[in-house]
Design an enzyme around this catalytic site. Structure first.
Site, short mmCIF file in Angstrom:
data_model
loop_
_atom_site.label_atom_id
_atom_site.label_comp_id
_atom_site.label_asym_id
_atom_site.label_seq_id
_atom_site.Cartn_x
_atom_site.Cartn_y
_atom_site.Cartn_z
CG ASP A 167 1.58 2.22 -80.25
OD1 ASP A 167 1.08 1.85 -79.16
OD2 ASP A 167 1.69 3.41 -80.60
CE LYS A 207 5.79 -4.41 -57.76
NZ LYS A 207 6.04 -3.97 -56.47
CD GLU A 265 11.11 0.26 -51.36
OE1 GLU A 265 11.62 0.05 -52.45
OE2 GLU A 265 9.93 0.58 -51.21
CG HIS A 307 7.74 -7.61 -53.11
ND1 HIS A 307 7.88 -8.31 -54.28
CD2 HIS A 307 7.93 -6.32 -53.43
CE1 HIS A 307 8.14 -7.46 -55.26
NE2 HIS A 307 8.17 -6.25 -54.77
CE LYS A 354 7.90 2.99 -52.12
NZ LYS A 354 8.73 2.11 -52.89
#
Ligand SMILES: NC(=O)c1ccc[n+]([C@@H]2O[C@H](COP(=O)([O-])OP(=O)(O)OC[C@H]3O[C@@H](n4cnc5c(N)ncnc54)[C@H](OP(=O)(O)O)[C@@H]3O)[C@@H](O)[C@H]2O)c1
Length: 484
Positions: free
Chosen positions: A88, A144, A212, A236, A336
């Protein structure tokens, strides 16, 4: 410094490790490239022994490895390297077991791969230090996103820097691990055909698209607080832009390449309140159909009902204020639930100042198209004579493929294989330096502030299209169109 290393993965039970890291490590071993890798120690919060972790890893590898790459003998050797330790992040006792394991190791080097929430990176580094398992032969890899803005990025970088030198810090952007992105250097600086023409005299514009088709389901509150600009452009797209636009480096060494990328980021013209309306478009998908299947709109997804200020699409026009690129717009877009998944760079050359040919339509400009995904390839769009006896000399488009397909298929690998191999060997060339990441955030923060000040509207687009109409208009006002 290249020596045997133990690789410790924080987040070793997570999605990234399961789908990408462990398969990439298995592949390195299969290709006989793991000679510097000693053990792989995965960590997570769950209580489990190494044997159970190996069983899970076996099942997952068989699911996520490319077809035809599973091999029982390879697995035997690979599983012998695998260990699991329960940790943890903020529990000092948990690090003691790791310390015991590492202290007895034959490998002098250690590579800590942090694939948990970035808000834990500082804590993990500090605990590793306290547990006495950091020395000069240690490196750290950071996944990232590095922060949410410049301030939070600096905080993480500061915390990590308390324990690891910059030369030992490897910030991942998996786009840099793609073969075709690296091929940009070979293409630009290895070819007399391209190098002298890589400037504003010959090039009219550059487009970078990362499209995407998937939505954001499963990314919960993270995406609601992030949006496309922070999630994709900050890393990116700006990394790809800086490789396309950089000056020739003095050598291929990491410092020289990163110095040149950094100069490009510093030359990016700010987008602020004065120009944000003409230079950026924000979009959000509404219900539609992708690949023939009906899909919900973003705000209809359970986790995003209230995410009214989150964009799932962004297009923008970036200017690079230097001698090479003055007057050449760099159009970037990402989103997206677009019509299909693909990433590409399009270098568009200027039209000739005079044409001899009657049918010389506008669209017949020369273009160099660098496809990054799903396939990695490079094609050059040129013209030649329309064949035939009857017609007069007329032009037709011809696409020349510059990739050796038989070789690229045989030698193809995942970006994470390249990056893990380089991190194991201590080569920082394909990793982001602190000043690059922070300069990129500085530029992005200015856009976000301008959106806030201007109350910028988020335009709707139907899922399954290539974004809002305003994205077409962004480029059309300059007389261009997106390459699709
Ligand atoms: N998934 C991707 O494709 C992808 C791509 C690019 C970047 N990333 C980045 O990679 C990182 C991990 O992403 P992911 O998708 O793998 O996340 P994930 O599936 O949610 O996994 C998170 C991992 O972190 C561990 N973890 C969570 N809280 C912890 C704590 N307090 N102490 C110690 N370990 C803790 C979890 O262990 P247990 O749950 O077993 O306790 C698990 O192994 C994130 O920074 C993400 O942004 C992911």
């Amino acid at each position: 410094m290249s020596q045997m290393v133990d690789l410790v993965i924080f987040g070793g039970t997570g999605d990234l490790s399961t789908r990408k890291l462990l398969p990439a490590l298995y592949q390195l071993q299969r290709h006989s490239l793991a000679d510097r890798l000693h053990r792989i120690i995965a960590t997570g919060r769950g209580v489990m022994d190494s044997a159970s972790f190996r069983e899970d890893a076996r099942t997952n590898l068989q699911k996520f490895l490319p077809e035809g790459t599973w091999d029982d003998d390879q697995w035997e050797a690979f599983s012998a390297r695998l260990e699991y330790v329960k940790i943890d992040a903020d529990s000092p006792e948990d690090y003691r077991e790791l310390a015991t394991l590492l202290e007895g190791s034959e490998a002098p080097g250690r590579l800590y791969y942090l694939a948990t929430l970035p808000s834990l990176y500082g804590e993990i580094c500090s605990q590793l230090d306290t547990a006495g398992v950091v020395n000069d032969a240690c490196r750290v890899v950071l996944e990232k996103p590095l922060g949410h803005d410049l301030e939070s990025c600096r905080t993480i970088n500061e915390q990590v820097a308390q324990v690891f030198e910059e030369e030992a810090t490897f910030r991942i952007d998996h786009y840099l691990g793609k073969e075709t992105v690296q091929n940009l250097l070979a293409l630009r600086f290895g070819n007399q055909l391209f190098h002298p023409m890589w400037n504003n005299t010959f090039i009219s514009s550059v487009q970078i698209t990362v499209a995407e088709d998937i939505g954001v389901a499963g990314r919960g509150s993270y995406y609601a607080d992030t949006g496309a600009l922070r999630d994709m452009v900050q890393n990116h797209l700006l990394q790809v832009l800086s490789l396309v636009a950089m000056e020739p480096p003095a050598t291929l060494k990491a410092t020289d390449i990163r110095d040149e990328k950094m100069k490009v980021l510093r030359c990016l013209e700010p987008i602020d309140s004065a120009n944000v309306k003409e230079r950026t478009v924000r979009g959000r998908y509404a219900a539609g159909a992708v690949g023939g299947e009906a899909v919900k709109g973003f705000l209809e997804e359970d986790a995003f009902h209230d995410a009214n200020d989150t964009e799932t699409f962004v297009a923008l026009k970036a200017n690079i204020n230097n001698w090479r690129w003055a007057g050449v717009p760099f159009y970037l877009r990402t989103g997206k639930r677009l019509s299909r998944r693909y990433s590409e760079i399009v270098i568009e050359y200027r039209r000739q100042s005079f044409s001899l040919f009657a049918n010389d339509p506008q669209e017949l400009t020369n273009k160099l198209v660098i496809h990054l995904q799903p396939e990695e390839s490079i094609s050059l769009h040129t013209v030649n004579k329309k064949p035939g006896l009857t017609s007069k000399l007329k032009l037709q488009p011809v696409e020349l493929h510059l990739t050796d397909e038989s070789q690229s298929k045989r030698d193809s690998y995942d970006a994470y294989e390249r990056l893990l191999l380089d991190a194991i060997h201590g080569d920082q060339t394909l990793f982001m330096r602190r000043d690059e990441v922070e300069t990129a955030w500085h530029w992005i923060d200015s856009i976000i502030e301008a959106w806030e000040e201007n109350g910028s509207a988020i335009k709707s687009y139907n899922a399954g299209t290539m974004g809002p109409n305003a994205s077409t208009a962004l480029i059309a006002v300059d007389g261009g169109s997106w390459h699709e």
